[in-house]
Design a protein around this motif. Sequence first.
Motif, short mmCIF file in Angstrom:
data_model
loop_
_atom_site.label_atom_id
_atom_site.label_comp_id
_atom_site.label_asym_id
_atom_site.label_seq_id
_atom_site.Cartn_x
_atom_site.Cartn_y
_atom_site.Cartn_z
N SER A 196 0.83 -1.21 0.00
CA SER A 196 0.00 0.00 0.00
C SER A 196 0.86 1.26 0.00
O SER A 196 0.54 2.24 -0.68
N GLU A 197 1.94 1.24 0.79
CA GLU A 197 2.86 2.38 0.82
C GLU A 197 3.42 2.66 -0.57
O GLU A 197 3.53 3.81 -0.99
N TRP A 198 3.79 1.61 -1.28
CA TRP A 198 4.37 1.75 -2.61
C TRP A 198 3.34 2.21 -3.63
O TRP A 198 3.65 3.02 -4.50
N ILE A 199 2.12 1.73 -3.50
CA ILE A 199 1.05 2.16 -4.41
C ILE A 199 0.81 3.66 -4.22
O ILE A 199 0.64 4.40 -5.20
N SER A 200 0.83 4.11 -2.98
CA SER A 200 0.65 5.55 -2.71
C SER A 200 1.81 6.37 -3.26
O SER A 200 1.60 7.46 -3.80
N ALA A 201 3.02 5.85 -3.10
CA ALA A 201 4.21 6.58 -3.55
C ALA A 201 4.37 6.57 -5.07
O ALA A 201 4.91 7.51 -5.64
N PHE A 202 3.92 5.49 -5.72
CA PHE A 202 4.07 5.33 -7.17
C PHE A 202 2.72 4.95 -7.79
O PHE A 202 2.53 3.82 -8.23
N PRO A 203 1.78 5.88 -7.83
CA PRO A 203 0.43 5.54 -8.32
C PRO A 203 0.39 5.11 -9.78
O PRO A 203 -0.57 4.46 -10.20
N GLU A 204 1.42 5.42 -10.56
CA GLU A 204 1.44 5.02 -11.97
C GLU A 204 1.83 3.55 -12.14
O GLU A 204 1.60 2.96 -13.20
N ALA A 205 2.41 2.94 -11.12
CA ALA A 205 2.81 1.53 -11.20
C ALA A 205 1.58 0.63 -11.05
O ALA A 205 0.64 0.95 -10.32
N ASP A 257 -8.74 -4.08 0.88
CA ASP A 257 -8.44 -2.64 0.98
C ASP A 257 -7.50 -2.18 -0.13
O ASP A 257 -7.29 -0.98 -0.29
N ILE A 258 -6.96 -3.10 -0.90
CA ILE A 258 -6.01 -2.75 -1.96
C ILE A 258 -6.63 -3.08 -3.31
O ILE A 258 -7.18 -4.16 -3.50
N LYS A 259 -6.52 -2.14 -4.25
CA LYS A 259 -6.97 -2.41 -5.61
C LYS A 259 -5.77 -2.92 -6.42
O LYS A 259 -4.85 -2.18 -6.71
N PHE A 260 -5.79 -4.20 -6.71
CA PHE A 260 -4.74 -4.80 -7.52
C PHE A 260 -5.14 -4.70 -9.00
O PHE A 260 -6.31 -4.80 -9.35
#
Length: 190
Positions: free
Chosen positions: A43-52, A66-69
């Motif tokens: 989740s931390e990485w998704i927030s930091a790199f939303p384009e990934a 809680d996570i959209k994969f």
Amino acid sequence: LKDRRILVHSPVPIEPDLRSAVENLGQLAALIAPNLFHHQFISEWISAFPEAKAFSAPGLAAKRSDIKFDGVLENVSAPEWSGQVEQLLIQGIPRYSEVVFFHRLSRTLLVSDVVFNYSSAQAVSDPGAAEGLGPHGRIRSAISDPNALRDSIENVLRWPFERVIVAHGEIVESEGHAPFREGFAFLTRR
């Protein structure tokens, strides 16, 4: 990858130095949660790199609603890394639902929990662990179908890997194929 896009496998806490190092390597294309346990920091990485794009092991989306994969890992590589990184869902240990990866160019196998590579000191401090490259006692006790696991390990061994990057223990920098095979020799013993 060849075009400087980056895959992050089994993300750890994203501290400023690590984030900077990843950004300096290239564009982060994909985040990989490779099993049902290595997802705590995605989740931390998704927030930091939303384009990934974020990819999960089978069953993880239900555990982490809680996570959209963006995709579920299968035995076929995602288009983002197809032709460069191969992957395989390890059968016979559904409690882990682990997907392992082979980076062809570097001849590197990436694993999370299916094998550890502990020194003797590390093995002593972790009940159920053994010294060297092989499955932890927790993995062995979670095997529900030894034949399916044996088939998966045989498929992994078809890859010409030399290096083995593990989540637990020391990286095997070279000649990792033989100790990996030996770590699973118990599957062929009768």
